[in-house]
Motif scaffolding. Structure first.
Motif, PDB file in Angstrom:
ATOM      1  N   LEU A 190      46.842  46.904  -0.855  1.00  0.00           N
ATOM      2  CA  LEU A 190      45.426  47.342  -0.543  1.00  0.00           C
ATOM      3  C   LEU A 190      45.497  48.915  -0.747  1.00  0.00           C
ATOM      4  CD1 LEU A 190      42.521  46.677   0.218  1.00  0.00           C
ATOM      5  CD2 LEU A 190      43.165  47.114   2.569  1.00  0.00           C
ATOM      6  N   LYS A 194      43.483  50.706  -3.455  1.00  0.00           N
ATOM      7  CA  LYS A 194      42.520  51.818  -3.415  1.00  0.00           C
ATOM      8  C   LYS A 194      42.711  53.037  -3.968  1.00  0.00           C
ATOM      9  CE  LYS A 194      40.764  50.299   1.508  1.00  0.00           C
ATOM     10  NZ  LYS A 194      41.135  50.420   2.493  1.00  0.00           N
ATOM     11  N   LYS A 195      43.932  53.340  -4.254  1.00  0.00           N
ATOM     12  CA  LYS A 195      44.299  54.822  -4.964  1.00  0.00           C
ATOM     13  C   LYS A 195      44.016  54.265  -6.606  1.00  0.00           C
ATOM     14  CE  LYS A 195      47.816  56.733  -2.022  1.00  0.00           C
ATOM     15  NZ  LYS A 195      48.100  56.074  -0.920  1.00  0.00           N
ATOM     16  N   GLN A 197      41.530  52.359  -7.386  1.00  0.00           N
ATOM     17  CA  GLN A 197      40.083  52.390  -7.563  1.00  0.00           C
ATOM     18  C   GLN A 197      39.586  53.860  -7.840  1.00  0.00           C
ATOM     19  OE1 GLN A 197      38.261  51.825  -3.688  1.00  0.00           O
ATOM     20  NE2 GLN A 197      36.414  51.013  -4.592  1.00  0.00           N
ATOM     21  N   SER A 198      40.179  54.839  -6.939  1.00  0.00           N
ATOM     22  CA  SER A 198      39.570  56.299  -7.051  1.00  0.00           C
ATOM     23  C   SER A 198      40.000  56.747  -8.277  1.00  0.00           C
ATOM     24  CB  SER A 198      40.053  57.110  -5.939  1.00  0.00           C
ATOM     25  OG  SER A 198      41.276  57.489  -6.019  1.00  0.00           O
ATOM     26  N   MET A 210      36.461  46.362  -6.789  1.00  0.00           N
ATOM     27  CA  MET A 210      37.225  45.795  -5.705  1.00  0.00           C
ATOM     28  C   MET A 210      37.048  44.328  -5.522  1.00  0.00           C
ATOM     29  SD  MET A 210      39.800  48.226  -4.911  1.00  0.00           S
ATOM     30  CE  MET A 210      40.447  48.363  -3.302  1.00  0.00           C
ATOM     31  N   THR A 213      38.315  44.468  -0.021  1.00  0.00           N
ATOM     32  CA  THR A 213      38.056  45.888   0.290  1.00  0.00           C
ATOM     33  C   THR A 213      38.981  46.120   1.778  1.00  0.00           C
ATOM     34  OG1 THR A 213      36.067  45.311   1.251  1.00  0.00           O
ATOM     35  CG2 THR A 213      36.146  46.419  -0.986  1.00  0.00           C
TER      36      THR A 213
END
Ligand SMILES: [Zn+2]
Length: 451
Positions: A190, A194-195, A197-198, A210, A213
């Motif tokens: 996760l 998340k990294k 994703q950004s 995602m 999440t």
């Protein structure tokens, strides 16, 4: 029992302490017989579409349940069972369950879940798996209204962004692999997701979606149907490996095939995926059948194309990963994974390292290393779709910006230039009518303008 005992007391007048201890012994004994089972743990996993509630029970649960309205409640009767879990704070972070209450009568524990509204629900037992014993699982699914569901399916992406689905492996009940220091794979995946994703959302022409999440489990079929609903162009599933011994290390990239698993490692991984479903899944009762039909039809049409893209992106990602970590395998590996089976969507699975290896376990929890891994995945995907842009995408518009001329310098090769200008060697050769890969210093080449 106690009545009979006290009558007998009056007649025989035995020592009061003997009587009391006999009495307690009998009460204890009868309770033991009546409540043969125990609820030893309760976990609540809120997710965007559902809440999963898991009851750890000592033995296979004997249960029944019903719902009530005004207010909405789910009532579960555990026969011959005692509850040992404190209920007060269980619902604190869940939007669907407002309160847990329990009462105990004649060996039966009645649990009442006060609900925020009415939900579609499934209740099923799970046999022991991994670190878990017997469980009873309750899934509360939000009721989707049909109009919303259809508009979600139809709203097409017109922005020109390519949509990258990011699937963080495991979650919730399923921790994935566990390292020697106790690192849970689900947290590592996760964090990297998340990294990624950004990074992707900061890239013009790309958008991240995602699949998971937070800390909850999404069953494998739902992962791919979510990707389909969100019009994902490419799906990357992020994992961290583990093996029986701490020796194996390094990253690897996996692509789906219909062939039977050949290598020991791929068998190991596939077994582990099955274990995930036992640990975290087991539900899968609610499926979008309509969507599955669509998937099957599409899968046949685009299998070949999708496999090409998967291998292509896989190779680009490996090229980037090599710069920051050891590779366990230097080419994309193939396996028959459920999460990659939506062959209408090109997909890969990235094993970011071995959580069972001491050094890599440490690295995988390190934020800077996680960011590097995310960056390698990001660049791999970007480089592929810059070289082979999807029709109508922003990247495609870039590649029509024409050419500029470039003078070859000492030490430069065709493959170097192809990489620099994000174009395939074949394309660079055809643009310049080159018959071989050999270049001369000072030679003028046409290169894409989008450097
Ligand atoms: Zn995994």
């Amino acid at each position: 029992m106690s009545l009979a005992l006290s009558k007998q007391n009056k007649v025989n007048r035995p020592n009061i302490y003997t009587c009391l201890s006999l009495f307690f012994l009998l009460v204890f004994f009868s309770n033991q017989v009546a409540a043969a089972n125990n609820i030893d743990g309760i976990r609540v996993w809120p997710a965007p579409e559902n809440t999963r509630i898991v009851f750890d029970v000592k033995q296979k649960p004997d249960y029944s349940y019903f719902t009530l309205t005004n207010p909405n409640r789910l009532v579960i009767d555990f026969k011959q069972t005692k509850n040992t879990v404190a209920l007060k704070k269980l619902a604190a972070n869940d939007p669907r369950v407002k309160l847990f209450r329990a009462s105990y009568r004649k060996g039966k524990t009645r649990l009442v879940l006060e609900l925020a509204k009415s939900y579609q629900l499934t209740v099923f037992p799970l046999p022991p798996a991994g670190q878990y014993g017997n469980r009873l699982v309750v899934d509360l699914y939000d009721k989707k209204n049909k109009e919303r569901q259809e508009s979600e399916l139809q709203s097409k992406n017109k922005s020109g962004d390519i949509i990258i689905g990011i699937d963080a492996g495991h979650g919730g009940e399923d921790p994935g692999s566990i390292g020697h220091k106790g690192t849970h794979e689900k947290r590592v995946t996760l964090a990297i997701a998340k990294k990624l994703q950004s990074q992707i959302n900061n890239e013009k022409g790309m958008k991240a979606v995602m699949i998971r999440t937070g800390d909850y489990y999404v069953n494998l079929n739902r992962r791919t149907s979510l990707a389909r609903e969100k019009h994902v162009d490419f799906l990357v599933s992020i994992h961290a490996d583990a093996f029986r011994t701490s020796v194996p290390h390094g990253a690897s990239v996996w692509v789906v095939t219909k062939r039977r698993a050949e290598s020991e490692l791929s068998k190991w991984l596939i077994n582990r995926e099955k274990k995930s479903e036992l640990l975290g899944g087991g539900g899968g009762v609610i499926k979008n059948t309509q969507d599955n039909h669509l998937a099957l039809a599409l899968a046949d049409m685009s299998k070949e194309h999708s496999l090409d893209v998967s291998f292509g992106v896989g190779n680009k990602i490996i090229k980037e990963l090599k710069k920051i970590t050891k590779m366990h395998k230097k080419t994309p590996q193939s396996g028959n994974f459920a999460v990659l089976k939506s062959s209408d969507i090109p997909s890969i699975l990235v094993e970011t390292g071995f959580i069972s290896n001491h050094r890599e376990e440490k690295n995988l929890t390190w934020s800077k290393h996680q960011a590097r891994l995310a960056n390698a995945i990001h660049l791999g995907i970007k480089n592929y779709f810059m070289t082979y842009p999807l029709t109508g995408s922003y990247f495609a518009s870039l590649s029509y910006k024409g050419y500029k001329s470039y003078k070859v310098r000492r030490g430069e090769s065709l493959s170097m230039l192809a990489q620099r200008y994000n174009v395939s060697i074949t394309k660079l050769k055809s643009m310049n009518d080159l018959k071989s890969n050999a270049l001369k210093i000072g030679q003028t080449l046409k290169v894409p303008h989008n450097s």
